[in-house]
Design a protein around this motif. Sequence first.
Motif, PDB file in Angstrom:
ATOM      1  N   GLN A  41       0.842  -1.191   0.000  1.00 21.02           N
ATOM      2  CA  GLN A  41       0.000   0.000   0.000  1.00 21.02           C
ATOM      3  C   GLN A  41       0.881   1.247   0.000  1.00 21.02           C
ATOM      4  O   GLN A  41       1.952   1.276   0.623  1.00 21.02           O
ATOM      5  CB  GLN A  41      -0.913  -0.021   1.225  1.00 21.02           C
ATOM      6  CG  GLN A  41      -1.978   1.056   1.236  1.00 21.02           C
ATOM      7  CD  GLN A  41      -1.632   2.208   2.166  1.00 21.02           C
ATOM      8  OE1 GLN A  41      -0.504   2.350   2.622  1.00 21.02           O
ATOM      9  NE2 GLN A  41      -2.610   3.037   2.447  1.00 21.02           N
ATOM     10  N   GLN A  42       0.420   2.330  -0.694  1.00 23.75           N
ATOM     11  CA  GLN A  42       1.294   3.481  -0.922  1.00 23.75           C
ATOM     12  C   GLN A  42       1.993   3.981   0.332  1.00 23.75           C
ATOM     13  O   GLN A  42       3.223   4.043   0.405  1.00 23.75           O
ATOM     14  CB  GLN A  42       0.495   4.652  -1.530  1.00 23.75           C
ATOM     15  CG  GLN A  42      -0.165   4.365  -2.848  1.00 23.75           C
ATOM     16  CD  GLN A  42      -1.665   4.323  -2.700  1.00 23.75           C
ATOM     17  OE1 GLN A  42      -2.195   3.474  -1.980  1.00 23.75           O
ATOM     18  NE2 GLN A  42      -2.378   5.214  -3.374  1.00 23.75           N
ATOM     19  N   PHE A 193      -7.466   0.645   1.597  1.00 27.31           N
ATOM     20  CA  PHE A 193      -7.033  -0.262   0.530  1.00 27.31           C
ATOM     21  C   PHE A 193      -8.233  -1.000  -0.043  1.00 27.31           C
ATOM     22  O   PHE A 193      -8.567  -2.085   0.387  1.00 27.31           O
ATOM     23  CB  PHE A 193      -5.991  -1.260   1.068  1.00 27.31           C
ATOM     24  CG  PHE A 193      -5.230  -1.985  -0.015  1.00 27.31           C
ATOM     25  CD1 PHE A 193      -4.267  -1.330  -0.763  1.00 27.31           C
ATOM     26  CD2 PHE A 193      -5.480  -3.317  -0.284  1.00 27.31           C
ATOM     27  CE1 PHE A 193      -3.567  -1.992  -1.769  1.00 27.31           C
ATOM     28  CE2 PHE A 193      -4.780  -3.991  -1.284  1.00 27.31           C
ATOM     29  CZ  PHE A 193      -3.821  -3.323  -2.024  1.00 27.31           C
ATOM     30  N   ASP A 194      -8.874  -0.374  -1.010  1.00 26.62           N
ATOM     31  CA  ASP A 194     -10.004  -0.974  -1.714  1.00 26.62           C
ATOM     32  C   ASP A 194      -9.981  -0.461  -3.154  1.00 26.62           C
ATOM     33  O   ASP A 194     -10.814   0.374  -3.546  1.00 26.62           O
ATOM     34  CB  ASP A 194     -11.320  -0.622  -1.035  1.00 26.62           C
ATOM     35  CG  ASP A 194     -12.500  -1.445  -1.567  1.00 26.62           C
ATOM     36  OD1 ASP A 194     -12.362  -2.028  -2.666  1.00 26.62           O
ATOM     37  OD2 ASP A 194     -13.545  -1.487  -0.887  1.00 26.62           O
ATOM     38  N   PRO A 195      -9.015  -0.946  -3.967  1.00 27.14           N
ATOM     39  CA  PRO A 195      -8.887  -0.458  -5.350  1.00 27.14           C
ATOM     40  C   PRO A 195     -10.163  -0.546  -6.169  1.00 27.14           C
ATOM     41  O   PRO A 195     -10.474   0.402  -6.919  1.00 27.14           O
ATOM     42  CB  PRO A 195      -7.770  -1.344  -5.923  1.00 27.14           C
ATOM     43  CG  PRO A 195      -6.928  -1.692  -4.734  1.00 27.14           C
ATOM     44  CD  PRO A 195      -7.925  -1.887  -3.626  1.00 27.14           C
ATOM     45  N   ALA A 198     -12.377   2.401  -5.176  1.00 24.01           N
ATOM     46  CA  ALA A 198     -11.781   3.660  -5.632  1.00 24.01           C
ATOM     47  C   ALA A 198     -11.976   3.827  -7.133  1.00 24.01           C
ATOM     48  O   ALA A 198     -12.262   4.927  -7.627  1.00 24.01           O
ATOM     49  CB  ALA A 198     -10.298   3.697  -5.278  1.00 24.01           C
ATOM     50  N   LYS A 199     -11.835   2.743  -7.858  1.00 26.39           N
ATOM     51  CA  LYS A 199     -11.992   2.770  -9.312  1.00 26.39           C
ATOM     52  C   LYS A 199     -13.420   3.120  -9.698  1.00 26.39           C
ATOM     53  O   LYS A 199     -13.644   3.959 -10.590  1.00 26.39           O
ATOM     54  CB  LYS A 199     -11.591   1.411  -9.889  1.00 26.39           C
ATOM     55  CG  LYS A 199     -11.582   1.346 -11.402  1.00 26.39           C
ATOM     56  CD  LYS A 199     -11.088  -0.029 -11.861  1.00 26.39           C
ATOM     57  CE  LYS A 199     -11.040  -0.145 -13.367  1.00 26.39           C
ATOM     58  NZ  LYS A 199     -10.560  -1.481 -13.804  1.00 26.39           N
ATOM     59  N   ALA A 215      -5.293  10.763  -7.701  1.00 24.86           N
ATOM     60  CA  ALA A 215      -5.302   9.371  -7.244  1.00 24.86           C
ATOM     61  C   ALA A 215      -4.678   9.246  -5.854  1.00 24.86           C
ATOM     62  O   ALA A 215      -3.546   8.786  -5.702  1.00 24.86           O
ATOM     63  CB  ALA A 215      -4.574   8.484  -8.245  1.00 24.86           C
ATOM     64  N   ARG A 217      -5.769   7.182  -3.753  1.00 24.95           N
ATOM     65  CA  ARG A 217      -5.872   5.750  -3.468  1.00 24.95           C
ATOM     66  C   ARG A 217      -5.576   4.932  -4.713  1.00 24.95           C
ATOM     67  O   ARG A 217      -5.756   5.382  -5.847  1.00 24.95           O
ATOM     68  CB  ARG A 217      -7.282   5.398  -3.004  1.00 24.95           C
ATOM     69  CG  ARG A 217      -7.697   5.941  -1.659  1.00 24.95           C
ATOM     70  CD  ARG A 217      -6.959   5.291  -0.527  1.00 24.95           C
ATOM     71  NE  ARG A 217      -5.898   6.174  -0.041  1.00 24.95           N
ATOM     72  CZ  ARG A 217      -4.901   5.781   0.731  1.00 24.95           C
ATOM     73  NH1 ARG A 217      -4.821   4.521   1.110  1.00 24.95           N
ATOM     74  NH2 ARG A 217      -3.977   6.615   1.117  1.00 24.95           N
ATOM     75  N   PHE A 218      -5.137   3.690  -4.506  1.00 25.74           N
ATOM     76  CA  PHE A 218      -4.983   2.732  -5.599  1.00 25.74           C
ATOM     77  C   PHE A 218      -6.339   2.485  -6.264  1.00 25.74           C
ATOM     78  O   PHE A 218      -7.362   2.388  -5.590  1.00 25.74           O
ATOM     79  CB  PHE A 218      -4.449   1.398  -5.070  1.00 25.74           C
ATOM     80  CG  PHE A 218      -2.954   1.328  -4.937  1.00 25.74           C
ATOM     81  CD1 PHE A 218      -2.119   2.014  -5.801  1.00 25.74           C
ATOM     82  CD2 PHE A 218      -2.379   0.533  -3.957  1.00 25.74           C
ATOM     83  CE1 PHE A 218      -0.749   1.941  -5.677  1.00 25.74           C
ATOM     84  CE2 PHE A 218      -1.001   0.436  -3.829  1.00 25.74           C
ATOM     85  CZ  PHE A 218      -0.187   1.147  -4.688  1.00 25.74           C
ATOM     86  N   GLY A 219      -6.347   2.342  -7.579  1.00 24.66           N
ATOM     87  CA  GLY A 219      -7.558   2.068  -8.329  1.00 24.66           C
ATOM     88  C   GLY A 219      -7.991   3.247  -9.177  1.00 24.66           C
ATOM     89  O   GLY A 219      -8.613   3.073 -10.238  1.00 24.66           O
ATOM     90  N   ASP A 222      -6.219   3.450 -12.549  1.00 25.49           N
ATOM     91  CA  ASP A 222      -6.741   2.413 -13.449  1.00 25.49           C
ATOM     92  C   ASP A 222      -7.972   2.921 -14.195  1.00 25.49           C
ATOM     93  O   ASP A 222      -8.131   2.676 -15.400  1.00 25.49           O
ATOM     94  CB  ASP A 222      -7.090   1.147 -12.661  1.00 25.49           C
ATOM     95  CG  ASP A 222      -5.860   0.507 -12.051  1.00 25.49           C
ATOM     96  OD1 ASP A 222      -5.058  -0.066 -12.786  1.00 25.49           O
ATOM     97  OD2 ASP A 222      -5.705   0.605 -10.823  1.00 25.49           O
TER      98      ASP A 222
END
Length: 330
Positions: A41-42, A193-195, A198-199, A215, A217-219, A222
């Motif tokens: 995680q970042q 942490f819920d890509p 977030a996407k 961004a 968060r991750f996602g 994408d």
Amino acid sequence: MLISLTRRAVLAAAASLLALPATAQDAPLQVAGIYTVPVEQQWVSRIHQAALAAQDAGQIEYTFSENVSNTDYARVMREYAEGGNDLIIGEIFAVEDEAREVAADYPETAFLMGSSFLHDPALPNLAVFDNYIQDASYLTGLIAGAMTESNNIGMVGGFPIPEVNRLMHAFMAGARETNPEVEFQVAFIGSWFDPPKAKETAFAMIENGADMLYAERFGVSDAAQERGLLAIGNVIDTQADYPETVVASAIWHFEPTLQAAIAAVNDGSFTADNYGVYSYMKEGGSSLAPLGTFEGRVPEETMALVREREAAIKAGEFEVEIDDSEPVSN
């Protein structure tokens, strides 16, 4: 009696440790990391990377636990303290009270913890930190404001806590400086942490007119990549993973923070303090990532302003405002 070193003195001490041959240094400190998310995680990845570097340099022996639940966090802290670790690092945003109770029970152990609150002088063995990378976030905002064509930027965060809010506000201030007409959509997904979530949140913002995404968060990147739009990264550099999507990123460097703590533990001066200052750009704790494939694609007048502001920040001549209040859409 414990005393607090100045930042300059601490960094100088840390630098001298690195300069010594391994045989001339003290025995490596025993350091444990406790993380509530995967080390990929970042935010946590930056702490983990700095600890691995210190271990490679012979300064510490490092062990860690990841994906530790909030309900289990205090128990893991106790286990590492009972195991004789000299320094325990981690993030206690959701377990502030319990973590401080544990630290009070182990006064000989140094705790350096990510926290939304300041240190307590009554608890001298617990110091706090946070990623105050608002300087770099502001610079990415300058770029984003110049690159959006719809004047609509979507911003997806984890939780509206100070550590996230200040970065968003700094980014927004930069974007408004280069583009006074820009508007923002702001949302928080309630997870670190819920890509997928977030996407999906980012997709909704795109449907609502955003052509640039922040961004946090991750996602999110994408979503931008799938729709052929642009994104701004946070904490880590993902440009190589999204070469036609991520224009710029604000990078957090945890090394100055950890080196300050290592030096203080080694010379016996570790005490309650705010280590967040080591995340400032002028301390080497944050930076603007290289533009990579976007080199030459950002307007030159914008990059000239970025370079001017960056130099002023590092020289202490320009200060990015810290606003910890929750940002909202406009």
